[in-house]
Design a protein around this motif. Structure first.
Motif, short mmCIF file in Angstrom:
data_model
loop_
_atom_site.label_atom_id
_atom_site.label_comp_id
_atom_site.label_asym_id
_atom_site.label_seq_id
_atom_site.Cartn_x
_atom_site.Cartn_y
_atom_site.Cartn_z
N GLU A 1 0.85 -1.19 0.00
CA GLU A 1 0.00 0.00 0.00
C GLU A 1 0.88 1.24 0.00
O GLU A 1 1.53 1.57 1.00
N GLU A 2 0.88 1.96 -1.11
CA GLU A 2 1.81 3.09 -1.26
C GLU A 2 1.56 4.17 -0.22
O GLU A 2 2.51 4.75 0.32
N SER B 1 3.53 7.05 4.60
CA SER B 1 3.41 7.38 6.03
C SER B 1 4.60 6.85 6.81
O SER B 1 5.10 7.50 7.74
N LEU B 2 5.09 5.67 6.43
CA LEU B 2 6.27 5.11 7.06
C LEU B 2 7.47 6.02 6.86
O LEU B 2 8.25 6.24 7.79
N ALA B 3 7.62 6.55 5.66
CA ALA B 3 8.75 7.45 5.38
C ALA B 3 8.69 8.68 6.28
O ALA B 3 9.72 9.13 6.81
N GLY C 1 20.68 4.61 7.88
CA GLY C 1 21.91 4.02 7.39
C GLY C 1 21.67 2.89 6.40
O GLY C 1 22.48 2.63 5.51
N GLY C 2 20.53 2.19 6.55
CA GLY C 2 20.29 1.06 5.68
C GLY C 2 18.85 0.59 5.69
O GLY C 2 18.06 0.93 6.59
N ILE C 3 18.51 -0.19 4.69
CA ILE C 3 17.19 -0.79 4.53
C ILE C 3 17.39 -2.25 4.15
O ILE C 3 18.20 -2.57 3.27
N MET D 1 10.00 -2.27 -4.12
CA MET D 1 10.10 -1.08 -4.96
C MET D 1 9.54 0.14 -4.24
O MET D 1 10.14 1.22 -4.23
N LEU D 2 8.36 -0.02 -3.58
CA LEU D 2 7.75 1.11 -2.88
C LEU D 2 8.60 1.55 -1.69
O LEU D 2 8.74 2.75 -1.42
N ILE D 3 9.15 0.58 -0.97
CA ILE D 3 10.03 0.93 0.15
C ILE D 3 11.23 1.73 -0.35
O ILE D 3 11.61 2.77 0.23
N CYS D 4 11.83 1.28 -1.43
CA CYS D 4 12.98 2.00 -1.99
C CYS D 4 12.57 3.37 -2.53
O CYS D 4 13.29 4.36 -2.37
N LYS D 5 11.42 3.44 -3.16
CA LYS D 5 10.94 4.71 -3.73
C LYS D 5 10.81 5.78 -2.66
O LYS D 5 11.24 6.93 -2.87
N HIS D 6 10.22 5.42 -1.53
CA HIS D 6 9.89 6.43 -0.52
C HIS D 6 10.90 6.54 0.61
O HIS D 6 10.96 7.59 1.27
#
Length: 256
Positions: free
Chosen positions: A60-61, A66-68, A79-81, A115-120
């Motif tokens: 859910e984008e 909101s997480l970002a 520092g990392g994901i 992809m969404l995690i990396c995007k935001h």
């Protein structure tokens, strides 16, 4: 890596839980994300120092956005994901009966989610920060009736090198593709422990441990891997290099 603040998705069960414990044990601050409310509640009850938890569907984008904002308010920079969240059951019905809904859900969680995690979240990474995507050896080899899972993990490996080119040189992106990792101690009753034959078939002499993957992830998040990006690291005890054809006469692996 300049900061010990990291995000781990799929942090409340299995490999993700093991990695969360590993990084907390190495003085990282971890924001753990998971969709499983019960598993999150169990982990929250432990009240582990340095751990914050968020209930989230990575597909859910709006929730990832909101997480970002939450990450920025709590940590400022990351520092990392580690993108670990996945529907990890590889099997489904035969391809002629494969439901479109199952196919789409597996790809949504296993590929669109990262992809969404990396995007935001990648804009919040510090200079020299890093992303580790958790793939699978099933990106390269398959058993019957595993199309959705194999496709999602193959796509994640390709997404990894695409992101490495797009986000470099500020951020590095790599993938770890585990083989058989024993998580039975982390999920008692859900996952049977491997037996002697399971260990013996591995060229390394044993089934993998969570820390085998976690230690590789820690290296890839660190400055020690500063010249490494866009790569896939297979952590499978050598199984993907083993000849699997059988000599029917002796029922032993065929020799070249």
């Amino acid at each position: 890596m300049n900061s010990g603040n990291i995000v781990i998705t799929g942090a409340a069960r299995g490999l993700g839980l093991g990695m969360t414990r590993y990084f907390l044990g190495h003085d990282y601050q971890v924001l753990g994300v998971d969709l499983d409310k019960e598993a999150l509640a169990r982990l929250d009850q432990a009240q582990v120092p340095g751990l914050q938890l968020v209930h989230l569907d990575v597909t859910e984008e709006s929730s990832v956005q909101s997480l970002a904002r939450l990450v920025e308010s709590r940590f400022g920079r990351l520092g990392g994901i580690i993108n670990n969240a996945a529907i990890s059951q590889p099997y489904h019905e035969p391809i002629d009966k494969l439901s479109l809904s199952h196919w789409q859900r597996v790809l949504a969680v296993n590929l669109t989610g990262p992809m969404l995690i990396c995007k935001h979240l990648s804009p919040l990474l510090e200079q020299g920060g890093a992303i580790v995507n958790i793939g699978s050896t099933r990106a390269h080899q398959s058993e019957p009736n595993s199309e959705a899972y194999a496709a999602s993990k193959g796509g994640l490996v390709a997404l990894t090198h695409a992101l490495a080119i797009s986000l470099g040189p500020r951020v590095r992106v790599n993938a770890i593709s585990p083989g058989w990792i024993d998580v039975s101690a982390l999920q008692p009753g859900d996952t049977p422990a491997p037996g002697p034959e399971d260990h013996a078939q591995h060229p390394a002499g044993r089934v993998g441990l969570v820390n085998d993957v976690a230690a590789m992830a820690r290296f890839l998040l660190s400055n020690e891997s500063g010249f490494v990006t866009g790569q896939e690291f297979i952590v499978d005890g050598g199984m993907s290099r083993r000849m699997i054809y059988r000599d029917c006469a002796t029922d032993t692996p065929a020799a070249e």
